[in-house]
Design an enzyme around this catalytic site. Structure first.
Site, PDB file in Angstrom:
ATOM      1  N   SER A  65      38.231  42.640  31.514  1.00 31.00           N
ATOM      2  CA  SER A  65      39.195  43.141  32.493  1.00 31.00           C
ATOM      3  C   SER A  65      38.778  44.422  33.213  1.00 31.00           C
ATOM      4  O   SER A  65      39.504  44.890  34.098  1.00 31.00           O
ATOM      5  CB  SER A  65      40.547  43.374  31.829  1.00 31.00           C
ATOM      6  OG  SER A  65      41.206  42.138  31.610  1.00 31.00           O
ATOM      7  N   LYS A  68      38.941  44.259  36.980  1.00 33.10           N
ATOM      8  CA  LYS A  68      40.110  44.590  37.799  1.00 33.10           C
ATOM      9  C   LYS A  68      39.931  45.888  38.579  1.00 33.10           C
ATOM     10  O   LYS A  68      40.655  46.124  39.551  1.00 33.10           O
ATOM     11  CB  LYS A  68      41.364  44.653  36.925  1.00 33.10           C
ATOM     12  CG  LYS A  68      41.752  43.311  36.299  1.00 33.10           C
ATOM     13  CD  LYS A  68      42.998  43.425  35.429  1.00 33.10           C
ATOM     14  CE  LYS A  68      43.449  42.071  34.890  1.00 33.10           C
ATOM     15  NZ  LYS A  68      42.570  41.533  33.843  1.00 33.10           N
ATOM     16  N   SER A 129      46.973  45.145  32.385  1.00 40.46           N
ATOM     17  CA  SER A 129      45.827  44.252  32.588  1.00 40.46           C
ATOM     18  C   SER A 129      46.268  42.809  32.834  1.00 40.46           C
ATOM     19  O   SER A 129      45.646  41.859  32.353  1.00 40.46           O
ATOM     20  CB  SER A 129      44.881  44.307  31.382  1.00 40.46           C
ATOM     21  OG  SER A 129      43.591  43.884  31.749  1.00 40.46           O
TER      22      SER A 129
END
Length: 421
Positions: A65, A68, A129
């Site tokens: 993640s 992101k 997240s």
């Protein structure tokens, strides 16, 4: 939030400092910093790009993640280019709603009746997240998932960083295949592969584009559309690995079975903004605190304070200008003699010169700070604190009017002859 447009203008004029724009002091294994128990690690000064520690920093690994960070950067970029707004309502497609109901992949359950703004989805992506939130942002920014992934990879190519993206959320294809988000032409188990250095530079760009992003990323919990979401960053205040002396205020965590625990942290040292990344560890949060502590013990900051100054512009016009930052610094591992030089140069944009006007907040000059010992050169933009008039149209054309061109003199003489006859 701070305008990315203005920042992009400064980059085009050479007025911003980004990693790779200036020589950097690099420490492969800095004295006093022990090897991090992880696949890769990287520590840098967020303003100058100076590297304080690196370990397998250029090798690509799964980053989960942390992906992101680039998704949010491209969202902020689209906002500041006027393509979308923070307050826009973002549609969530059926597949992303299904994904949000999977407890393994989701931290924010969504319903078809829910409505989310761009800002709410950024909060969901940074704090909790949320994979559905990140994917929805990508769809909204670029029109569809494939187009957004293309933007991600193109942006990395433009920055010259070592990265390969197939997902806006950080999930790999084996996870995405059931939800229609596997990128065509990619392998069944393909995943985002990015180096520790590359994702640190992505974080650097995000901080440049939106310095207030840490106000979101530092939240231990938040409310999105009536749902409370929680941050898995264990180094934040009140969390199990919080250390006050680390001064961590963000930025993003990530985990998948393949990637293991990944973490890009933002923190402060003596007023200097720093970025550190650890990829592929099992004890990444405690390792981050240790890494920050050892870097602080190993390096000394040589800071140069920057103050407001009166800048004399064209035609004698002057304006009070303030720097982008109150200080710049370079890092050394030993005592440093006075090897830092500064030089200020008034510098106006094309628009300012064309209009003859400077507006409050416009760039009007650059301070160059060079450290001969480390090889670090930083360029800090100064901004006008009030409006100023450089010249009026009358002032601009008056000199030409008092010196007629040869043809104009000839025509004037001919006219006089005709009048005489």
């Amino acid at each position: 939030m701070k305008s990315l447009k203005r920042w992009l203008v400064r980059v085009s004029l050479g007025l911003a400092v980004l990693a790779g724009f200036a020589p950097a002091l690099t420490a492969q294994a800095a004295s006093g910093v022990t090897k991090v128990p992880a696949r890769a690690a990287y520590v840098m000064d967020a303003q100058s790009g100076q590297v304080l520690y690196q370990q397998n920093a250029n090798k690509r690994y799964p980053i989960a993640s942390l992906s992101k960070l680039l998704t949010v950067y491209l969202t902020v970029k689209a906002i500041d280019q006027g393509k979308i707004k923070w307050t826009d309502q973002v549609p969530i497609d059926h597949n992303l709603i299904r994904l949000s109901h999977n407890s393994v992949f989701s931290s924010l359950r969504m319903k078809s009746s829910d409505q989310f703004t761009v800002k709410e989805l950024v909060v969901a992506a940074m704090v909790a997240s949320s994979n559905s939130a990140a994917s929805a942002l990508g769809n909204y920014v670029a029109g569809n998932n494939a187009a957004f992934i293309q933007q991600m990879n193109q942006q990395c190519a433009d920055w010259g960083i070592n990265a390969h993206f197939i997902s806006s959320s950080g999930l790999d294809n084996s996870d995405l295949k059931s939800y229609g988000y596997r990128l065509p032409g990619t392998g069944a188990s393909e995943e985002n592969l990015v180096s520790a250095k590359a994702i640190s530079i992505v974080a650097q760009h995000l901080l440049q584009a939106d310095p207030e992003i840490t106000q979101i990323a530092s939240k231990t919990e938040a409310t999105v559309n009536g749902t409370t979401i929680y941050n898995e960053n264990s180094c934040l205040p009140g969390k199990s690995q919080y250390k006050k002396e680390s001064q961590i205020d963000g930025l993003k965590t990530g985990y998948t079975e393949n990637a293991k625990l990944c973490y890009t942290a933002t923190f402060w040292v003596n007023g200097e903004r720093m970025i550190a990344t650890i990829l592929g560890g099992d004890t990444t949060f405690s390792a981050m605190n240790k890494l920050i502590k050892q870097v602080k013990q190993t390096y000394q900051l040589q800071a140069t304070a920057l103050n407001s100054r009166n800048v004399v512009l064209v035609n004698g016009a002057s304006v009070l200008a303030a720097p982008k930052t109150a200080q710049v610094g370079s890092w050394t591992q030993g005592n440093q003699t006075d090897t830092v030089t500064t030089q200020f140069k008034p510098q106006l944009t094309t628009t300012e010169l064309q209009t003859g006007q400077v507006q409050s907040g416009d760039p009007v000059g650059v301070m160059t700070v060079a450290d001969q010992q480390t090889g670090i050169t930083q360029h800090v933009t100064y901004y006008a604190q009030s409006d100023a008039t450089l010249f009026t149209s009358y002032q601009a054309f008056q000199p030409a009017a008092t010196q007629p061109a040869a043809l104009l003199k000839t025509l004037t003489t001919q006219t006089a002859v005709f009048d005489a006859n």
